[in-house]
Design an enzyme around this catalytic site. Sequence first.
Site, mmCIF file in Angstrom:
data_model
loop_
_atom_site.group_PDB
_atom_site.id
_atom_site.type_symbol
_atom_site.label_atom_id
_atom_site.label_comp_id
_atom_site.label_asym_id
_atom_site.label_seq_id
_atom_site.Cartn_x
_atom_site.Cartn_y
_atom_site.Cartn_z
ATOM 1 N N GLY A 639 0.818 -1.202 0.000
ATOM 2 C CA GLY A 639 0.000 0.000 0.000
ATOM 3 C C GLY A 639 0.851 1.250 0.000
ATOM 4 O O GLY A 639 2.076 1.200 0.122
ATOM 5 N N GLY A 641 0.394 5.700 1.093
ATOM 6 C CA GLY A 641 -0.420 6.837 1.504
ATOM 7 C C GLY A 641 0.402 8.106 1.482
ATOM 8 O O GLY A 641 1.524 8.145 0.941
ATOM 9 N N GLY A 642 -0.159 9.168 2.062
ATOM 10 C CA GLY A 642 0.538 10.438 2.080
ATOM 11 C C GLY A 642 1.827 10.386 2.881
ATOM 12 O O GLY A 642 2.769 11.129 2.605
ATOM 13 N N TYR A 643 1.880 9.511 3.858
ATOM 14 C CA TYR A 643 3.069 9.380 4.689
ATOM 15 C C TYR A 643 4.189 8.666 3.949
ATOM 16 O O TYR A 643 5.352 9.012 4.061
ATOM 17 C CB TYR A 643 2.691 8.614 5.963
ATOM 18 C CG TYR A 643 3.837 8.341 6.913
ATOM 19 C CD1 TYR A 643 4.158 9.261 7.904
ATOM 20 C CD2 TYR A 643 4.574 7.166 6.840
ATOM 21 C CE1 TYR A 643 5.190 9.011 8.787
ATOM 22 C CE2 TYR A 643 5.608 6.912 7.711
ATOM 23 C CZ TYR A 643 5.921 7.833 8.689
ATOM 24 O OH TYR A 643 6.951 7.597 9.569
ATOM 25 N N GLY A 644 3.846 7.651 3.195
ATOM 26 C CA GLY A 644 4.859 6.878 2.491
ATOM 27 C C GLY A 644 4.320 5.526 2.077
ATOM 28 O O GLY A 644 3.111 5.290 2.051
ATOM 29 N N LYS A 645 5.232 4.622 1.752
ATOM 30 C CA LYS A 645 4.855 3.289 1.305
ATOM 31 C C LYS A 645 4.733 2.326 2.480
ATOM 32 O O LYS A 645 5.397 2.491 3.502
ATOM 33 C CB LYS A 645 5.891 2.766 0.311
ATOM 34 C CG LYS A 645 6.018 3.596 -0.968
ATOM 35 C CD LYS A 645 7.099 3.048 -1.892
ATOM 36 C CE LYS A 645 7.199 3.896 -3.155
ATOM 37 N NZ LYS A 645 8.267 3.406 -4.063
ATOM 38 N N VAL A 646 3.890 1.303 2.285
ATOM 39 C CA VAL A 646 3.696 0.270 3.303
ATOM 40 C C VAL A 646 4.136 -1.068 2.714
ATOM 41 O O VAL A 646 3.725 -1.435 1.607
ATOM 42 C CB VAL A 646 2.227 0.196 3.761
ATOM 43 C CG1 VAL A 646 2.065 -0.872 4.846
ATOM 44 C CG2 VAL A 646 1.756 1.552 4.267
ATOM 45 N N LYS A 660 5.590 0.758 7.631
ATOM 46 C CA LYS A 660 5.256 2.006 6.953
ATOM 47 C C LYS A 660 6.512 2.878 6.907
ATOM 48 O O LYS A 660 7.028 3.288 7.938
ATOM 49 C CB LYS A 660 4.109 2.714 7.684
ATOM 50 C CG LYS A 660 3.616 3.959 6.970
ATOM 51 C CD LYS A 660 2.217 4.375 7.424
ATOM 52 C CE LYS A 660 2.176 4.849 8.847
ATOM 53 N NZ LYS A 660 0.868 5.447 9.187
ATOM 54 N N ASP A 756 -8.819 11.352 11.915
ATOM 55 C CA ASP A 756 -8.731 10.877 10.529
ATOM 56 C C ASP A 756 -9.401 9.511 10.391
ATOM 57 O O ASP A 756 -8.845 8.583 9.807
ATOM 58 C CB ASP A 756 -7.270 10.814 10.090
ATOM 59 C CG ASP A 756 -7.128 10.772 8.565
ATOM 60 O OD1 ASP A 756 -8.093 11.150 7.869
ATOM 61 O OD2 ASP A 756 -6.057 10.370 8.070
#
Length: 960
Positions: A639, A641-646, A660, A756
């Site tokens: 996955g 997201g805005g934070y980074g890759k998972v 993450k 969130d």
Amino acid sequence: MLESSRIQGKRMLKLRITISVLVLSCCYFVYIVEAQVTAPSEVNALIAMKRKLVDPMKHLANWEKGDPCTSNWTGVLCNETVGTEGYLHVHEIQLLNMNLSGSIAPAVGQLSQLQILDFMWNELTGSIPKEIGSIASLKLLLLNGNKLSGSLPDELGSLSNLNRFQVDENQISGPIPKSFASLSSLRHLHLNNNTISGQIPAELSNVSTLLHLLLDNNNLFGYLPPEFSLLPNLRILQLDNNNFKGREIPASYGNFFRLAKLSLRNCSLEGLIPDLSQIPNLSFLDLSHNQLTGPIPSNKLSDNITTINLSNNLLNGSIPASFSDLPFLQRLSLENNSLTGSVPANIWQNMTFASSEILVIDLQDNSFSDVVGDLNPPENVTLRLGGNPVCSKGGMTNISRFCGNEDGDNGTLGNSANSTSCPTQACPTDNFFEYVPSSPVPCFCASPLRIGYRLKSPSFSYFPPYELPFEVYLTGSLNMELYQLHIDSYAWEEGPRMRMYLKLFPVVNGSQTFNASEVRRIRGIFTSWRFPGTDLYGPYELLNFTLLGPYSTMIFPDQKVHISKGILVAIVLISVVCVVAISAVVTLLIARRKTRYQPSLSRNKLSSKVSMKLEGVKSFTFREMAVATDNFNELAKVGQGGYGKVYKGNLYDNTVVAIKRAEEGSLQGQKEFLTEIKMLSRLHHRNLVSLVGYCDEEGEQMLVYEFMPNGTLRDWLSGKTKEYLNFSMRMRIALGSAKGILYLHTEANPPVFHRDIKASNILLDSKLTAKVADFGLSRLAPVLDDEGTVPHHVSTIVKGTPGYLDPEYFLTHKLTDKSDVYSLGVVFLELLTGMQPISHGKNLVREVNMAHQAGMIFSIIDSRMGSYPSECVERFVALALMCCYDNPEKRPSMLDVVRELESILKMMPDADAILSETASIYSGKSLPSSSSHVSLDPYVSSSVSGSDLISGVVPTVTPR
């Protein structure tokens, strides 16, 4: 040529002389103006005060030089505008901790517009001048920590604007004047640690604004005024170590409405303990070292209770069963009584403990004969049974280890420095610079402000569970980042009070020191008591605000003075000439400032170097993360997201985890990284994702979670999976999600606002158990303030995901628990329809509202969930729409949401099977009762109509 040079030289010389004369004229003119600004009577009063003071450190050496309001007289602060009579007035005298002795001159009464008089922590002697009673404007009278004697003047009762009166830790004698009943604005009356005697005036019950009444450690006698229970806002009543011999605790004390702390230790009280179970917010109860008799009342005390101390009395009977259901209890002291029967092990068995929490149960020197239940408390529990028959009873295994009389330490912490290896020579070698311990950028060197601070009457017995909330509370009040505060040490003192030493650091990547205006701002917040009040931490006192190193030359106050227009025009005209004369210098300085080197952030500098050791949370190396993910192979990516890759990873012990990894240069991710570690390390619930550990090295920031093999709820609703969720599965997921958020709102201490909630942040394990994830935007909830109100919101910039954002939060920036309720309501609508919150310009909340109003709700239900009981769906729709009201006050609480979901599930054919799988594990206890509970069933409720559920259309939140 030579002559020309000579002429030019003469011209330059004349020009320099002219400029010098103008500059000197300007300075002289300003000096003359400044010399005539402060009201003459107040200047004379200050001079008279100085002559009565002994100042061995020469702190007041600049008094009598120039004008008080414009010449920076030490500790003198004035208003910023000239009054109608043409003068400035003194508003504050701030002489905290300056080693002053001598006395307070009666001339202080001439400071007619004074609002703060602060002489705390000096060596003043003599009496309190009665003339202070004539300063009608006075709001803070702070005289604690001196050697003042004599009685309290009756005239002080005339101070109708007085908010805080602190004269504790002096040698004041005589009675408490009845005139104090006229202090109509008084919130804090601290008279403790004196030799005040006589009867406590019952008239004090007329001071309806009173929050904290501290009269402990005096010579008071007589009776306890039963009228005190009528004080509508009283939070703390502390009367320890007085002599009310032969008197009882009034039964009316069980009627306190807002009381958080009742402390009557060592007061020679007799009789029965009144029923205190109806005090809704009681957190701290100390009735020890009296002569109280009879049994302990059996009714359950407030869930907020942290401390119960009934030791050293004459109590009999058994331990009430209600002591087995107190979720935040830290200390239960019943030693040295005549209690009998069995010790119920469920006192500790019913509790769940975070790593930072403890429970001390002291039952020594009673007549307990047995322990009922498993005599194997967890490490967090200290049990003391010495001096009871059970310790000499045969047949009980492991009993001896609880029969000693050792005392635990609940007390001293020395926070370690940053564990990061930083170059020893990089920081200046003097004692006033150091590495910022929790800096998000490693090895940032700065000079902190050092502050002595004391909690005068906290409502807890053990600090670690409240340390992070306290840091958030303090930095939030100071408008600073969490990493800027470092609690250098703390220790419990007699009282009990808690002294601590704080360090405040500048913002990273800025200057290594605070500028003067920022120091002035921070100091002003501390000295003006502008922190929001809390029942938990109670009143505080500033012990010192010492300016060392680069701050030692700062002079306070540095004030802006507004004078008459005519004088202002003259100053402006002369100042223009001065400005022209030095414009070249200014230009040069600006040019140099523009060329200042601006360092760029590298990935390495973004590392936060988390300097904390958290139980159950492992710190991984970068190499371990690389090995676990096959060097972050794209095949391991699950996955983004805005934070980074998972990534899916396999640790060395074959544990499967989700990793993450922050994107390079992610400043936002850096902050969320710290927030998520600190949040998840203290949150433990089956419906919250568990944090396994983190990696913070090699310029990398990674969070390691338990792996959720079934991905996110959004994946299932979007059709990415091959299987579909039937209605029963969706209801289980809804209930599990709601329970996770309920834990955050009600059992986490302090509560947490997630901020969130969305379908992609609800993860599903192998059994499709819902677990709420991603706490990077979460915020701790606020605590009670000193104004008798409950601040139920946090003011913050808007963050979250469009479509899930509470419209009220979006408009007002006020984040509340009802903001999470709104977001969860949107998730419920997703479960019902399978749609996304915003798709092709359509807002899901609006679409469902319109369908519901038109009687077409079943036309938009997700067909993939198969058959379903229509009545259950209708109630679920009604609940979801109620959660999505645009008016937060009309939304249900999370407790009401959970109850309604359970009620809906009970209506389903397979109710028993579903409810057994989603059995409440609200920390091992049943759901708490709610005095404000409203039924959410629109078909049976008389207080909520069907039309109420759909009134209005929730506005669309446009993606930003």
